[in-house]
Design a protein around this motif. Structure first.
Motif, PDB file in Angstrom:
ATOM      1  N   GLU A 123     -72.622-125.806  62.796  1.00 52.95           N
ATOM      2  CA  GLU A 123     -71.950-126.178  64.047  1.00 52.95           C
ATOM      3  C   GLU A 123     -70.536-125.596  64.091  1.00 52.95           C
ATOM      4  N   LYS A 124     -69.823-125.716  62.972  1.00 54.57           N
ATOM      5  CA  LYS A 124     -68.463-125.159  62.923  1.00 54.57           C
ATOM      6  C   LYS A 124     -68.494-123.641  63.067  1.00 54.57           C
ATOM      7  N   LEU A 125     -69.436-122.995  62.391  1.00 47.88           N
ATOM      8  CA  LEU A 125     -69.555-121.544  62.489  1.00 47.88           C
ATOM      9  C   LEU A 125     -69.817-121.109  63.921  1.00 47.88           C
ATOM     10  N   ASN A 126     -70.683-121.831  64.610  1.00 48.51           N
ATOM     11  CA  ASN A 126     -71.012-121.479  65.994  1.00 48.51           C
ATOM     12  C   ASN A 126     -69.801-121.555  66.910  1.00 48.51           C
ATOM     13  N   ALA A 127     -68.831-122.366  66.555  1.00 46.07           N
ATOM     14  CA  ALA A 127     -67.634-122.517  67.388  1.00 46.07           C
ATOM     15  C   ALA A 127     -66.596-121.431  67.122  1.00 46.07           C
ATOM     16  N   LEU A 128     -66.773-120.664  66.064  1.00 43.61           N
ATOM     17  CA  LEU A 128     -65.801-119.634  65.700  1.00 43.61           C
ATOM     18  C   LEU A 128     -66.043-118.348  66.492  1.00 43.61           C
ATOM     19  N   PRO A 129     -64.997-117.519  66.594  1.00 48.09           N
ATOM     20  CA  PRO A 129     -65.182-116.201  67.224  1.00 48.09           C
ATOM     21  C   PRO A 129     -66.170-115.365  66.405  1.00 48.09           C
ATOM     22  N   PRO A 130     -66.875-114.445  67.059  1.00 55.10           N
ATOM     23  CA  PRO A 130     -67.891-113.638  66.376  1.00 55.10           C
ATOM     24  C   PRO A 130     -67.389-112.937  65.108  1.00 55.10           C
ATOM     25  N   ALA A 131     -66.187-112.413  65.118  1.00 54.71           N
ATOM     26  CA  ALA A 131     -65.682-111.701  63.936  1.00 54.71           C
ATOM     27  C   ALA A 131     -65.568-112.644  62.740  1.00 54.71           C
ATOM     28  N   MET A 132     -65.118-113.861  62.976  1.00 48.94           N
ATOM     29  CA  MET A 132     -65.006-114.831  61.890  1.00 48.94           C
ATOM     30  C   MET A 132     -66.390-115.271  61.414  1.00 48.94           C
ATOM     31  N   GLN A 133     -67.319-115.419  62.346  1.00 44.04           N
ATOM     32  CA  GLN A 133     -68.693-115.778  61.972  1.00 44.04           C
ATOM     33  C   GLN A 133     -69.264-114.725  61.036  1.00 44.04           C
ATOM     34  N   GLU A 134     -69.056-113.460  61.375  1.00 46.34           N
ATOM     35  CA  GLU A 134     -69.590-112.382  60.547  1.00 46.34           C
ATOM     36  C   GLU A 134     -68.943-112.358  59.170  1.00 46.34           C
ATOM     37  N   GLU A 135     -67.636-112.566  59.125  1.00 44.32           N
ATOM     38  CA  GLU A 135     -66.939-112.568  57.836  1.00 44.32           C
ATOM     39  C   GLU A 135     -67.468-113.688  56.942  1.00 44.32           C
ATOM     40  N   LEU A 136     -67.623-114.869  57.498  1.00 36.94           N
ATOM     41  CA  LEU A 136     -68.143-115.983  56.705  1.00 36.94           C
ATOM     42  C   LEU A 136     -69.600-115.772  56.312  1.00 36.94           C
ATOM     43  N   ALA A 137     -70.372-115.169  57.191  1.00 39.67           N
ATOM     44  CA  ALA A 137     -71.761-114.853  56.850  1.00 39.67           C
ATOM     45  C   ALA A 137     -71.814-113.883  55.678  1.00 39.67           C
ATOM     46  N   ARG A 138     -70.909-112.899  55.673  1.00 41.14           N
ATOM     47  CA  ARG A 138     -70.856-111.956  54.549  1.00 41.14           C
ATOM     48  C   ARG A 138     -70.540-112.678  53.241  1.00 41.14           C
ATOM     49  N   VAL A 139     -69.614-113.620  53.293  1.00 42.77           N
ATOM     50  CA  VAL A 139     -69.254-114.381  52.091  1.00 42.77           C
ATOM     51  C   VAL A 139     -70.488-115.106  51.557  1.00 42.77           C
ATOM     52  N   VAL A 140     -71.224-115.753  52.444  1.00 42.69           N
ATOM     53  CA  VAL A 140     -72.421-116.485  52.022  1.00 42.69           C
ATOM     54  C   VAL A 140     -73.468-115.521  51.460  1.00 42.69           C
ATOM     55  N   LEU A 141     -73.699-114.422  52.154  1.00 36.32           N
ATOM     56  CA  LEU A 141     -74.711-113.468  51.699  1.00 36.32           C
ATOM     57  C   LEU A 141     -74.324-112.779  50.399  1.00 36.32           C
ATOM     58  N   ASP A 142     -73.031-112.608  50.180  1.00 35.80           N
ATOM     59  CA  ASP A 142     -72.568-111.972  48.944  1.00 35.80           C
ATOM     60  C   ASP A 142     -72.462-112.960  47.789  1.00 35.80           C
ATOM     61  N   TYR A 143     -72.644-114.241  48.068  1.00 37.11           N
ATOM     62  CA  TYR A 143     -72.504-115.245  47.020  1.00 37.11           C
ATOM     63  C   TYR A 143     -73.492-114.939  45.902  1.00 37.11           C
ATOM     64  N   PRO A 144     -72.973-114.808  44.697  1.00 39.35           N
ATOM     65  CA  PRO A 144     -73.843-114.402  43.590  1.00 39.35           C
ATOM     66  C   PRO A 144     -74.728-115.548  43.097  1.00 39.35           C
ATOM     67  N   ASP A 145     -75.802-115.170  42.476  1.00 39.61           N
ATOM     68  CA  ASP A 145     -76.699-116.142  41.870  1.00 39.61           C
ATOM     69  C   ASP A 145     -76.271-116.489  40.451  1.00 39.61           C
ATOM     70  N   ASP A 146     -75.224-115.856  39.978  1.00 38.69           N
ATOM     71  CA  ASP A 146     -74.729-116.145  38.631  1.00 38.69           C
ATOM     72  C   ASP A 146     -73.240-116.471  38.700  1.00 38.69           C
ATOM     73  N   ASP A 147     -72.539-116.356  37.593  1.00 36.39           N
ATOM     74  CA  ASP A 147     -71.128-116.741  37.542  1.00 36.39           C
ATOM     75  C   ASP A 147     -70.161-115.597  37.788  1.00 36.39           C
ATOM     76  N   THR A 148     -70.607-114.509  38.400  1.00 38.31           N
ATOM     77  CA  THR A 148     -69.708-113.396  38.668  1.00 38.31           C
ATOM     78  C   THR A 148     -68.796-113.729  39.845  1.00 38.31           C
ATOM     79  N   ALA A 149     -67.792-112.920  40.064  1.00 37.02           N
ATOM     80  CA  ALA A 149     -66.828-113.151  41.143  1.00 37.02           C
ATOM     81  C   ALA A 149     -67.524-113.173  42.495  1.00 37.02           C
ATOM     82  N   VAL A 150     -67.058-114.056  43.356  1.00 38.28           N
ATOM     83  CA  VAL A 150     -67.645-114.210  44.681  1.00 38.28           C
ATOM     84  C   VAL A 150     -67.008-113.247  45.657  1.00 38.28           C
ATOM     85  N   TYR A 151     -65.711-113.085  45.568  1.00 34.35           N
ATOM     86  CA  TYR A 151     -64.989-112.305  46.561  1.00 34.35           C
ATOM     87  C   TYR A 151     -64.415-111.061  45.909  1.00 34.35           C
TER      88      TYR A 151
END
Length: 76
Positions: A10-38
């Motif tokens: 719900e919060k993501l849907n309220a954000l501007p498209p550019a911010m939605q995409e940036e946060l989506a990238r963070v989630v998609l890049d989130y590793p399955d192990d203990d390596t750096a996220v960002y």
């Protein structure tokens, strides 16, 4: 889907498209192990390098200034 995930979407849907995409990238890049996220961009790395040089030169904020900034943005 859990309640917290629904709230996040719900919060993501309220954000501007550019911010939605940036946060989506963070989630998609989130590793399955203990390596750096960002991964820093070259500009962010340069900013951090400059900050290190400022610290080496003694260009740091006094404790009162730091506390005032934290107080301004602290969640109550």
């Amino acid at each position: 889907m859990s309640e917290i995930v629904k709230q996040a979407i719900e919060k993501l849907n309220a954000l501007p498209p550019a911010m939605q995409e940036e946060l989506a990238r963070v989630v998609l890049d989130y590793p399955d192990d203990d390596t750096a996220v960002y991964h820093l961009t070259p500009e962010e790395e340069a900013d951090l390098d400059e900050a290190d040089r400022e610290i080496e030169r003694g260009e740091i904020a006094p404790p009162q200034e730091v506390e005032a900034m934290f107080a301004k943005f602290r969640v109550k």
